[in-house]
Design a protein around this motif. Structure first.
Motif, PDB file in Angstrom:
ATOM      1  N   ALA A  17       0.874  -1.173   0.000  1.00 20.18           N
ATOM      2  CA  ALA A  17       0.000   0.000   0.000  1.00 20.18           C
ATOM      3  C   ALA A  17       0.911   1.223   0.000  1.00 20.18           C
ATOM      4  N   VAL A  18       1.322   1.623  -1.182  1.00 23.48           N
ATOM      5  CA  VAL A  18       2.312   2.695  -1.348  1.00 23.48           C
ATOM      6  C   VAL A  18       1.645   4.054  -1.168  1.00 23.48           C
ATOM      7  N   ILE A  19       2.214   4.854  -0.288  1.00 28.60           N
ATOM      8  CA  ILE A  19       1.704   6.205  -0.041  1.00 28.60           C
ATOM      9  C   ILE A  19       2.043   7.088  -1.236  1.00 28.60           C
ATOM     10  N   LYS A  20       1.011   7.718  -1.793  1.00 31.05           N
ATOM     11  CA  LYS A  20       1.189   8.656  -2.905  1.00 31.05           C
ATOM     12  C   LYS A  20       1.118  10.101  -2.422  1.00 31.05           C
ATOM     13  N   ASP A  80      -1.376  -7.074 -10.035  1.00 35.72           N
ATOM     14  CA  ASP A  80      -2.658  -6.462  -9.666  1.00 35.72           C
ATOM     15  C   ASP A  80      -2.674  -4.980 -10.028  1.00 35.72           C
ATOM     16  N   ARG A  81      -3.718  -4.538 -10.734  1.00 36.36           N
ATOM     17  CA  ARG A  81      -3.888  -3.123 -11.052  1.00 36.36           C
ATOM     18  C   ARG A  81      -4.134  -2.354  -9.755  1.00 36.36           C
ATOM     19  N   GLY A  82      -4.877  -2.958  -8.861  1.00 37.98           N
ATOM     20  CA  GLY A  82      -5.017  -2.438  -7.509  1.00 37.98           C
ATOM     21  C   GLY A  82      -6.192  -1.521  -7.271  1.00 37.98           C
ATOM     22  N   GLN A  83      -6.076  -0.814  -6.180  1.00 35.05           N
ATOM     23  CA  GLN A  83      -7.106   0.103  -5.741  1.00 35.05           C
ATOM     24  C   GLN A  83      -6.466   1.398  -5.280  1.00 35.05           C
ATOM     25  N   ASN A 117      -3.283   6.345  -1.035  1.00 31.57           N
ATOM     26  CA  ASN A 117      -2.355   5.260  -1.310  1.00 31.57           C
ATOM     27  C   ASN A 117      -2.834   4.341  -2.417  1.00 31.57           C
ATOM     28  N   HIS A 118      -1.884   3.588  -2.954  1.00 33.65           N
ATOM     29  CA  HIS A 118      -2.142   2.619  -4.017  1.00 33.65           C
ATOM     30  C   HIS A 118      -1.942   1.224  -3.433  1.00 33.65           C
ATOM     31  N   ILE A 119      -3.041   0.490  -3.322  1.00 36.68           N
ATOM     32  CA  ILE A 119      -3.015  -0.858  -2.755  1.00 36.68           C
ATOM     33  C   ILE A 119      -2.906  -1.867  -3.897  1.00 36.68           C
ATOM     34  N   THR A 120      -1.961  -2.778  -3.800  1.00 37.38           N
ATOM     35  CA  THR A 120      -1.881  -3.896  -4.743  1.00 37.38           C
ATOM     36  C   THR A 120      -1.701  -5.183  -3.943  1.00 37.38           C
ATOM     37  N   LEU A 121      -2.291  -6.257  -4.457  1.00 35.51           N
ATOM     38  CA  LEU A 121      -2.206  -7.548  -3.777  1.00 35.51           C
ATOM     39  C   LEU A 121      -1.005  -8.356  -4.227  1.00 35.51           C
ATOM     40  N   ASN A 122      -0.538  -8.069  -5.451  1.00 38.11           N
ATOM     41  CA  ASN A 122       0.655  -8.721  -5.998  1.00 38.11           C
ATOM     42  C   ASN A 122       1.154  -7.877  -7.166  1.00 38.11           C
ATOM     43  N   ASP A 127      -2.773  11.546  22.095  1.00 38.91           N
ATOM     44  CA  ASP A 127      -1.750  11.177  23.085  1.00 38.91           C
ATOM     45  C   ASP A 127      -0.713  10.206  22.516  1.00 38.91           C
ATOM     46  N   GLY A 128      -0.310  10.423  21.256  1.00 41.28           N
ATOM     47  CA  GLY A 128       0.729   9.609  20.644  1.00 41.28           C
ATOM     48  C   GLY A 128       0.287   8.227  20.179  1.00 41.28           C
ATOM     49  N   LYS A 129      -1.006   7.966  20.160  1.00 39.23           N
ATOM     50  CA  LYS A 129      -1.540   6.671  19.714  1.00 39.23           C
ATOM     51  C   LYS A 129      -2.574   6.897  18.612  1.00 39.23           C
ATOM     52  N   ILE A 130      -2.670   5.947  17.713  1.00 40.98           N
ATOM     53  CA  ILE A 130      -3.727   5.978  16.707  1.00 40.98           C
ATOM     54  C   ILE A 130      -4.981   5.459  17.392  1.00 40.98           C
ATOM     55  N   VAL A 131      -6.043   6.281  17.376  1.00 37.63           N
ATOM     56  CA  VAL A 131      -7.248   5.917  18.120  1.00 37.63           C
ATOM     57  C   VAL A 131      -8.463   5.665  17.227  1.00 37.63           C
ATOM     58  N   GLU A 132      -8.380   6.102  15.944  1.00 33.44           N
ATOM     59  CA  GLU A 132      -9.550   5.954  15.088  1.00 33.44           C
ATOM     60  C   GLU A 132      -9.123   5.906  13.622  1.00 33.44           C
ATOM     61  N   HIS A 133      -9.930   5.204  12.793  1.00 36.12           N
ATOM     62  CA  HIS A 133      -9.588   5.023  11.379  1.00 36.12           C
ATOM     63  C   HIS A 133     -10.836   5.009  10.494  1.00 36.12           C
ATOM     64  N   TRP A 134     -10.740   5.681   9.342  1.00 34.43           N
ATOM     65  CA  TRP A 134     -11.745   5.654   8.284  1.00 34.43           C
ATOM     66  C   TRP A 134     -11.030   5.327   6.980  1.00 34.43           C
ATOM     67  N   ASP A 135     -11.737   4.749   6.008  1.00 36.37           N
ATOM     68  CA  ASP A 135     -11.142   4.589   4.674  1.00 36.37           C
ATOM     69  C   ASP A 135     -12.210   4.633   3.595  1.00 36.37           C
ATOM     70  N   VAL A 136     -11.772   5.019   2.414  1.00 38.00           N
ATOM     71  CA  VAL A 136     -12.590   5.016   1.206  1.00 38.00           C
ATOM     72  C   VAL A 136     -11.713   4.365   0.144  1.00 38.00           C
ATOM     73  N   ILE A 137     -12.230   3.302  -0.507  1.00 40.67           N
ATOM     74  CA  ILE A 137     -11.416   2.523  -1.436  1.00 40.67           C
ATOM     75  C   ILE A 137     -12.142   2.394  -2.772  1.00 40.67           C
ATOM     76  N   GLN A 138     -11.383   2.562  -3.865  1.00 39.00           N
ATOM     77  CA  GLN A 138     -11.958   2.489  -5.207  1.00 39.00           C
ATOM     78  C   GLN A 138     -11.054   1.644  -6.098  1.00 39.00           C
ATOM     79  N   ASP A 139     -11.643   0.701  -6.824  1.00 37.41           N
ATOM     80  CA  ASP A 139     -10.874  -0.099  -7.775  1.00 37.41           C
ATOM     81  C   ASP A 139     -10.315   0.786  -8.880  1.00 37.41           C
ATOM     82  N   ILE A 140      -9.119   0.455  -9.338  1.00 39.49           N
ATOM     83  CA  ILE A 140      -8.538   1.162 -10.472  1.00 39.49           C
ATOM     84  C   ILE A 140      -9.063   0.480 -11.735  1.00 39.49           C
TER      85      ILE A 140
END
Length: 158
Positions: free
Chosen positions: A97-100, A121-124, A113-118, A134-147
């Protein structure tokens, strides 16, 4: 007689030191974590460790136990996140999952980011949002779209 007692005491102390050092293994790993200047740097490190180096050991030290998850494929909580990620990485050992793009606004960090499984894979394309407290990750959201194979324009998704 004194020498025998001293040797015995030294052996006990050495044994206790060894047991203590062995049980503190994860703490030593956490000590090697770099110092972060800001939330963006911390989340970027976390992201690359987990999703590109497949090092899930950082999840325990970098996320809150009551980690809140908005991605519908995961339950709330640090352990649920760790279990889910380990299962994903086992199923897709070549995934990346390469950060763009990355940005931050206060306690929120955004990763495009660009997610690829192998390699074939064109990816997502995905946007992940993390809230840090306080220095910790406490919450997460995501939106994912196929390429798509074909686009109506010549722009990339990145």
């Amino acid at each position: 007689m004194k020498m025998k007692k001293m040797k015995k005491m030294m052996a006990v102390l050495l044994g206790l030191s060894l047991v203590t050092a062995m049980s503190a293994g994860p703490a030593f790993a956490a000590d090697k974590m770099p110092a972060f200047k800001n939330n963006k740097q911390m989340v970027e490190y976390f992201w690359n460790q987990v999703f590109n180096k497949h090092n899930t050991s950082v999840i325990d030290s970098m996320t809150a136990p009551n980690y809140i998850q908005h991605s519908p494929g995961f339950a709330d909580g640090r352990q649920a996140f760790e279990d889910g990620i380990q299962g994903f990485l086992k199923e897709f050992p070549e995934s990346k999952a390469v950060i763009k793009h990355i940005g931050a606004d206060g306690d929120l960090v955004f990763i495009h980011n660009h997610i690829t499984l192998n390699a074939s894979d064109r990816g997502q394309a995905a946007v992940d949002i993390f809230r840090v407290k306080d220095g910790k990750i406490v919450e997460h959201w995501d939106v994912i779209q196929d390429i798509p194979e074909k686009a109506e324009n010549s722009n990339t998704m990145f």
